[in-house]
Design an enzyme around this catalytic site. Structure first.
Site, PDB file in Angstrom:
ATOM      1  N   ASP A  48     -17.396   4.437   1.929  1.00  0.00           N
ATOM      2  CA  ASP A  48     -18.509   3.535   1.593  1.00  0.00           C
ATOM      3  C   ASP A  48     -18.914   2.741   2.842  1.00  0.00           C
ATOM      4  O   ASP A  48     -19.897   2.000   2.827  1.00  0.00           O
ATOM      5  CB  ASP A  48     -18.182   2.633   0.394  1.00  0.00           C
ATOM      6  CG  ASP A  48     -16.964   1.760   0.612  1.00  0.00           C
ATOM      7  OD1 ASP A  48     -16.286   1.924   1.643  1.00  0.00           O
ATOM      8  OD2 ASP A  48     -16.682   0.906  -0.257  1.00  0.00           O
ATOM      9  N   SER A  49     -18.186   2.957   3.943  1.00  0.00           N
ATOM     10  CA  SER A  49     -18.629   2.429   5.238  1.00  0.00           C
ATOM     11  C   SER A  49     -20.004   2.988   5.596  1.00  0.00           C
ATOM     12  O   SER A  49     -20.671   2.486   6.504  1.00  0.00           O
ATOM     13  CB  SER A  49     -17.620   2.758   6.347  1.00  0.00           C
ATOM     14  OG  SER A  49     -17.314   4.138   6.338  1.00  0.00           O
ATOM     15  N   ASP A  87     -15.211   7.888  -1.339  1.00  0.00           N
ATOM     16  CA  ASP A  87     -14.943   6.525  -1.812  1.00  0.00           C
ATOM     17  C   ASP A  87     -15.656   6.248  -3.119  1.00  0.00           C
ATOM     18  O   ASP A  87     -16.848   6.564  -3.270  1.00  0.00           O
ATOM     19  CB  ASP A  87     -15.472   5.516  -0.777  1.00  0.00           C
ATOM     20  CG  ASP A  87     -14.379   4.979   0.113  1.00  0.00           C
ATOM     21  OD1 ASP A  87     -13.195   5.037  -0.281  1.00  0.00           O
ATOM     22  OD2 ASP A  87     -14.710   4.489   1.211  1.00  0.00           O
ATOM     23  N   LYS A 116     -11.159   7.951  -3.363  1.00  0.00           N
ATOM     24  CA  LYS A 116     -10.368   6.831  -2.839  1.00  0.00           C
ATOM     25  C   LYS A 116     -10.876   5.557  -3.502  1.00  0.00           C
ATOM     26  O   LYS A 116     -12.087   5.396  -3.711  1.00  0.00           O
ATOM     27  CB  LYS A 116     -10.501   6.737  -1.313  1.00  0.00           C
ATOM     28  CG  LYS A 116      -9.774   5.507  -0.734  1.00  0.00           C
ATOM     29  CD  LYS A 116      -9.602   5.568   0.767  1.00  0.00           C
ATOM     30  CE  LYS A 116     -10.812   5.131   1.572  1.00  0.00           C
ATOM     31  NZ  LYS A 116     -11.253   3.739   1.302  1.00  0.00           N
ATOM     32  N   GLU A 118      -9.917   1.052  -3.756  1.00  0.00           N
ATOM     33  CA  GLU A 118      -9.216  -0.052  -3.094  1.00  0.00           C
ATOM     34  C   GLU A 118      -8.417  -0.877  -4.103  1.00  0.00           C
ATOM     35  O   GLU A 118      -8.900  -1.129  -5.213  1.00  0.00           O
ATOM     36  CB  GLU A 118     -10.237  -0.952  -2.381  1.00  0.00           C
ATOM     37  CG  GLU A 118     -11.016  -0.214  -1.307  1.00  0.00           C
ATOM     38  CD  GLU A 118     -12.005  -1.124  -0.573  1.00  0.00           C
ATOM     39  OE1 GLU A 118     -12.047  -2.335  -0.828  1.00  0.00           O
ATOM     40  OE2 GLU A 118     -12.752  -0.567   0.269  1.00  0.00           O
ATOM     41  N   GLU A 185      -5.140  -0.547   5.893  1.00  0.00           N
ATOM     42  CA  GLU A 185      -6.142  -1.053   6.847  1.00  0.00           C
ATOM     43  C   GLU A 185      -5.747  -2.439   7.362  1.00  0.00           C
ATOM     44  O   GLU A 185      -5.471  -3.364   6.573  1.00  0.00           O
ATOM     45  CB  GLU A 185      -7.521  -1.116   6.158  1.00  0.00           C
ATOM     46  CG  GLU A 185      -8.619  -1.599   7.104  1.00  0.00           C
ATOM     47  CD  GLU A 185     -10.029  -1.273   6.640  1.00  0.00           C
ATOM     48  OE1 GLU A 185     -10.204  -0.541   5.649  1.00  0.00           O
ATOM     49  OE2 GLU A 185     -10.966  -1.759   7.310  1.00  0.00           O
TER      50      GLU A 185
HETATM   51  O1  KIV Z   1     -15.147   3.421   4.043  1.00  0.00           O
HETATM   52  C1  KIV Z   1     -14.405   3.738   4.984  1.00  0.00           C
HETATM   53  O2  KIV Z   1     -14.832   4.227   6.030  1.00  0.00           O
HETATM   54  C2  KIV Z   1     -12.975   3.510   4.830  1.00  0.00           C
HETATM   55  C3  KIV Z   1     -12.132   3.695   6.044  1.00  0.00           C
HETATM   56  C4  KIV Z   1     -12.243   2.515   6.915  1.00  0.00           C
HETATM   57  C5  KIV Z   1     -10.727   4.005   5.705  1.00  0.00           C
HETATM   58  O3  KIV Z   1     -12.522   3.147   3.781  1.00  0.00           O
END
Ligand code: KIV
Length: 277
Positions: A48-49, A87, A116, A118, A185
């Site tokens: 989600d970055s 994500d 993924k 959090e 992280e």
């Molecule tokens: O969204 C992302 O890029 C991440 C990484 C920083 C692990 O969660």
């Protein structure tokens, strides 16, 4: 397309004894997917970055399911060999179990092989529900960017004993629940080493020192495609693509303005018919 590693391979992976750390990078579209594939990484994360690297937001909080589905589909259309993990964005797995499973399954239908999310023990109910739907889950502990407002900024986590104990407990909960890996992280290197030793599944670090079973970086950071300004200390820039790209576009602009582009070879010409034919 045969995958370099499958989820079961990753779940059983601990570095050492001749096994190098796992390599994961983010990708958000077909070109970054091809780049990661050609480089031979083990795992692609459609993070989600994307909100910060591609969509121009200040945090990941504005990213929604529609954004993630769009980018996961673009990444997987390039048929990359690395495993593709996507994500779950903020609020897509916080409210309701049915919605959570439907959101996770939508990412799988778009081409991801796992999701993924959090958080630690607080997310256990949702993790169980996703795993019950046969969808592999990667955890994410330490600095969890979707909690930026609760944490009070993008800060190193687990520096104090009580936080360290909670982190180890959360990692154990995720591993026991059946997660196949955990991203750690921005936590101190020794703490990441301790967490890594205490769980049977691999840890993948970002800003958490060399003790993890794998390492991940955001592709735009390592390629030098981020706005100017201070970068976190863990980012190693391997290229300056944004500078190179600006220089290339500036050369094109100059050629156009000086009448040097396009030349005869770069233009189409009409066919001159021969007389009598
Ligand atoms: O969204 C992302 O890029 C991440 C990484 C920083 C692990 O969660």
């Amino acid at each position: 397309m045969d995958k370099s590693l499958n989820i079961a391979d990753v779940k059983a992976y601990k570095k050492g004894e001749g096994k190098p750390p796992l390599v994961m990078v983010t990708a958000y579209d077909a070109p970054t997917s091809r780049i990661a594939d050609a480089a031979g990484v083990d795992i692609i994360l459609v993070g989600d970055s994307v909100g910060m690297t591609v969509l121009g937001y200040d945090s990941t909080l504005s990213v929604g399911m529609d954004d993630m589905l769009h980018h996961v589909a673009a990444v997987t259309r390039a048929n990359p060999r690395p495993l593709v993990i996507a994500d779950l964005p903020w609020l897509s797995y916080h409210l309701d179990k049915v919605d959570t499973v439907l959101n996770a399954s939508a990412l799988i239908k778009a081409g991801a092989e796992g999701v993924k999310l959090e958080g630690g023990s607080r997310r256990l109910e949702m993790i169980d529900a996703i795993l019950n739907a046969e969808i592999p889950v990667m955890g994410h502990l330490g600095l969890t960017p979707q909690s930026v407002n609760m944490i009070g900024g993008f800060k190193v986590q687990a520096r104090y004993q009580s936080e360290i104990e909670k982190l180890i407990q959360d990692a154990t909960v995720l591993a026991d629940a059946g997660c196949f890996a955990i991203v750690l992280e921005c936590i101190p290197d020794t703490v990441a080493g301790e967490v890594t030793k205490s769980v049977k599944i691999p840890t993948i670090g970002i800003g958490s020192g060399p003790g993890c079973d794998g390492q991940v970086l955001v592709i735009h950071d390592l390629l030098g495609m981020r706005p100017k300004g201070p970068m976190p200390r863990f980012v190693r820039k391997y290229a300056e693509l944004e500078v190179l790209a600006s220089e290339a576009v500036a050369m094109f602009a100059s050629d156009v303005r000086h009448g040097d582009y396009p030349n005869a070879q770069e233009s189409y010409h009409k066919i001159i018919e021969e007389k009598g034919k």
